[in-house]
Enzyme design. Structure first.
Site, PDB file in Angstrom:
ATOM      1  N   TYR A   1     -14.588  13.716 -18.549  1.00 52.42           N
ATOM      2  CA  TYR A   1     -15.101  13.024 -18.570  1.00 52.42           C
ATOM      3  C   TYR A   1     -15.892  12.439 -16.826  1.00 52.42           C
ATOM      4  CZ  TYR A   1     -14.812   8.122 -16.145  1.00 52.42           C
ATOM      5  OH  TYR A   1     -15.350   6.687 -16.160  1.00 52.42           O
TER       6      TYR A   1
ATOM      7  N   ASP B   1      -6.128  16.183 -16.975  1.00 51.97           N
ATOM      8  CA  ASP B   1      -6.088  13.992 -17.560  1.00 51.97           C
ATOM      9  C   ASP B   1      -5.621  14.200 -19.146  1.00 51.97           C
ATOM     10  OD1 ASP B   1      -6.666  12.010 -18.239  1.00 51.97           O
ATOM     11  OD2 ASP B   1      -8.954  12.040 -17.613  1.00 51.97           O
TER      12      ASP B   1
ATOM     13  N   LYS C   1      -6.536   2.355 -19.867  1.00 48.95           N
ATOM     14  CA  LYS C   1      -6.473   3.103 -21.604  1.00 48.95           C
ATOM     15  C   LYS C   1      -5.210   3.194 -22.556  1.00 48.95           C
ATOM     16  CE  LYS C   1     -11.363   4.327 -20.397  1.00 48.95           C
ATOM     17  NZ  LYS C   1     -11.011   4.981 -18.780  1.00 48.95           N
TER      18      LYS C   1
ATOM     19  N   ARG D   1       0.587  -1.328   0.314  1.00 50.62           N
ATOM     20  CA  ARG D   1       0.227   0.279   0.141  1.00 50.62           C
ATOM     21  C   ARG D   1       1.221   1.373   0.018  1.00 50.62           C
ATOM     22  NH1 ARG D   1      -1.936   2.061   4.652  1.00 50.62           N
ATOM     23  NH2 ARG D   1      -2.440   0.449   5.121  1.00 50.62           N
TER      24      ARG D   1
HETATM   25  C1  LIG Z   1     -10.316  10.392 -19.443  1.00 55.60           C
HETATM   26  C2  LIG Z   1     -11.060   9.897 -18.835  1.00 55.60           C
HETATM   27  N1  LIG Z   1     -10.334  10.385 -17.596  1.00 55.60           N
HETATM   28  C3  LIG Z   1     -10.643   9.184 -16.287  1.00 55.60           C
HETATM   29  C4  LIG Z   1     -11.229   8.001 -17.329  1.00 55.60           C
HETATM   30  C5  LIG Z   1     -10.972   7.368 -15.850  1.00 55.60           C
HETATM   31  O1  LIG Z   1     -10.537   6.066 -15.733  1.00 55.60           O
HETATM   32  P1  LIG Z   1     -10.490   4.735 -14.938  1.00 55.60           P
HETATM   33  O2  LIG Z   1     -12.067   4.056 -15.599  1.00 55.60           O
HETATM   34  O3  LIG Z   1      -9.414   4.058 -14.277  1.00 55.60           O
HETATM   35  O4  LIG Z   1     -10.693   5.046 -13.840  1.00 55.60           O
HETATM   36  C6  LIG Z   1     -11.911   7.775 -17.961  1.00 55.60           C
HETATM   37  C7  LIG Z   1     -12.268   6.334 -17.654  1.00 55.60           C
HETATM   38  O5  LIG Z   1     -13.233   6.312 -18.902  1.00 55.60           O
HETATM   39  C8  LIG Z   1     -12.042   8.543 -18.928  1.00 55.60           C
HETATM   40  O6  LIG Z   1     -12.279   8.346 -19.879  1.00 55.60           O
END
Ligand SMILES: Cc1ncc(COP(=O)(O)O)c(C=O)c1O
Length: 392
Positions: free
Chosen positions: A111, A183, A208, A58
């Site tokens: 998102y 992001d 992703k 952790r």
């Molecule tokens: C642009 C973007 N950021 C963050 C996330 C969240 O990621 P996670 O599903 O790994 O928590 C997503 C999920 O689809 C996303 O498309």
């Protein structure tokens, strides 16, 4: 006094560990929740060390360190941390950097899970949020209050591929000592490095493109050492721990990221060009298209435009849903950045985390379809889209 000969229950546990003088090319997986210390002094030292790889998983693990360092290197950051998911990375970071009474400025279009965090969860802990139109740089400045601590940025944004001028927004924040968190999931560090444009912290859904094969959930945040140390202190409370095997899988994906992203870029570009003139499609959202509203900003801060695009169908929601169902190569699936092409209807998907009003406020039209291009031959993907759009 020498201890008694070991009994079976003890001996079964205290056998020698496999050792090898060989130097494996592929990293071993440190599938362990904890590590032994040589002395009480060592134990006390590693117990408080940021992301140490040899105390307790952790707190850190060798597979975590390897992945975090790799992403930090690609993003041009000092260091990083990994998490069990992208949202684990975001939530931990926001909890580390904002407290009750603080204020956050975020984009209206981003998102859905991130929007839900700032709109639904943070207010319960006294952190308020103002949403702005990301393309309007002055809106970011106008939204600042004396309590503003964080700017949450996503460019290109999910699902409408809107662009934020990273340098302009970072400059506004820096003048007011506000931390910027971007992001970079859609772009990846191959296409865009937000830290080069003045952003403080970059996070990813490593689920992703970084992992790239739809087989692991993970998150990463990278940036300056002092900020990462602060996030780490919160992360050991939050406990969104990435499994060592998943860290290893993401790391395997990272090794081919450059190759894959080049192909994703080329494919999405051709698909966007093709759909641009399709009679069933009223709009194509892709920052690589010269008629995208922020194409010039995207071209200045990105070296490629990524593998995701979204389209609006003239036939509205019925045409969108039917088209997705007719697709044969694009799976109807909630993700992106994988070797397989995936398609979703964002207005339906976003409802899991946002109200109808919030979906509308995020600018998500009923006829919107998000296409995440995979690694298949682009000619096959275009044929699939053409057959699915027939009669839409
Ligand atoms: C642009 C973007 N950021 C963050 C996330 C969240 O990621 P996670 O599903 O790994 O928590 C997503 C999920 O689809 C996303 O498309």
């Amino acid at each position: 006094m020498p201890i008694a000969p070991r009994r079976p229950a003890t001996a079964a546990i205290h056998t020698r560990r496999a050792e090898s003088a060989a130097r494996p090319i592929s990293s071993p997986i440190f599938q362990t929740s904890t590590f032994a210390s040589a002395s009480s002094e060592d134990f006390a030292r590693v117990a408080v060390e940021v992301a140490t790889p040899d105390f307790y998983t952790r707190h850190g693990n060798p597979n975590h360190v390897e992945l975090a360092e790799a992403v930090a290197t690609l993003e041009g950051a000092e260091t990083g941390l990994v998490f069990a998911s992208g949202l684990g990375a975001l939530t931990t970071t926001v909890l580390a950097l904002a407290s009750g009474g603080d204020h956050v400025v975020a984009q209206r279009s981003m998102y859905g899970g991130a929007l839900s965090l700032v709109q639904n969860l943070l207010p319960r802990f006294g952190v308020t949020c103002t949403l702005v139109d990301q393309a309007d740089t002055s809106a970011w400045e106008d939204a600042i209050t004396p309590a503003t601590r964080l700017f949450l940025i996503e460019s290109p944004s999910n699902p409408r591929l809107e662009i934020t001028d990273l340098r302009a927004v970072a400059d506004i924040a820096r003048r007011r000592e506000i931390t910027t968190l971007a992001d970079n999931t859609f772009a990846t560090p191959i296409n865009q490095r937000p830290l080069d444009h003045g952003i403080d912290l970059v996070w990813h859904s490593a689920t992703k493109y970084l992992a790239g094969h739809s087989d692991a959930s993970a998150g990463v945040v990278v940036g300056r050492e002092d900020l990462i140390a602060k996030i780490w202190s919160t992360s050991i409370n939050v406990g969104a721990v990435l499994g060592p095997f998943d860290a290893w899988l993401v790391m395997r994906g990272v090794r081919t990221l450059d190759l894959r992203v080049g192909r994703h870029n080329a494919t999405a570009d051709s698909v966007a060009e093709h759909l641009h003139t399709h009679p069933a499609v009223s709009a194509v959202h892709y920052p690589g298209l010269p008629d995208h509203a922020s194409h010039h900003v995207a071209a200045a801060q990105m070296s490629g435009f990524g593998g995701v695009l979204s389209i609006e169908l003239r036939g509205g929601i019925d045409a969108a849903v039917q088209t997705i169902e007719r697709l044969e190569l694009f799976h109807l699936s909630a993700s992106l950045g994988s070797v397989e092409s995936l398609a979703v209807h964002p207005p339906s998907m976003w409802k899991a985390v946002l109200s109808d009003e919030e979906v509308a406020e995020a600018g998500i039209q009923p006829g919107l379809v998000r296409l995440a291009c995979g690694q298949e031959d682009v000619r096959d993907l275009i044929d699939d889209l053409d057959q699915a759009l027939q009669g839409a």
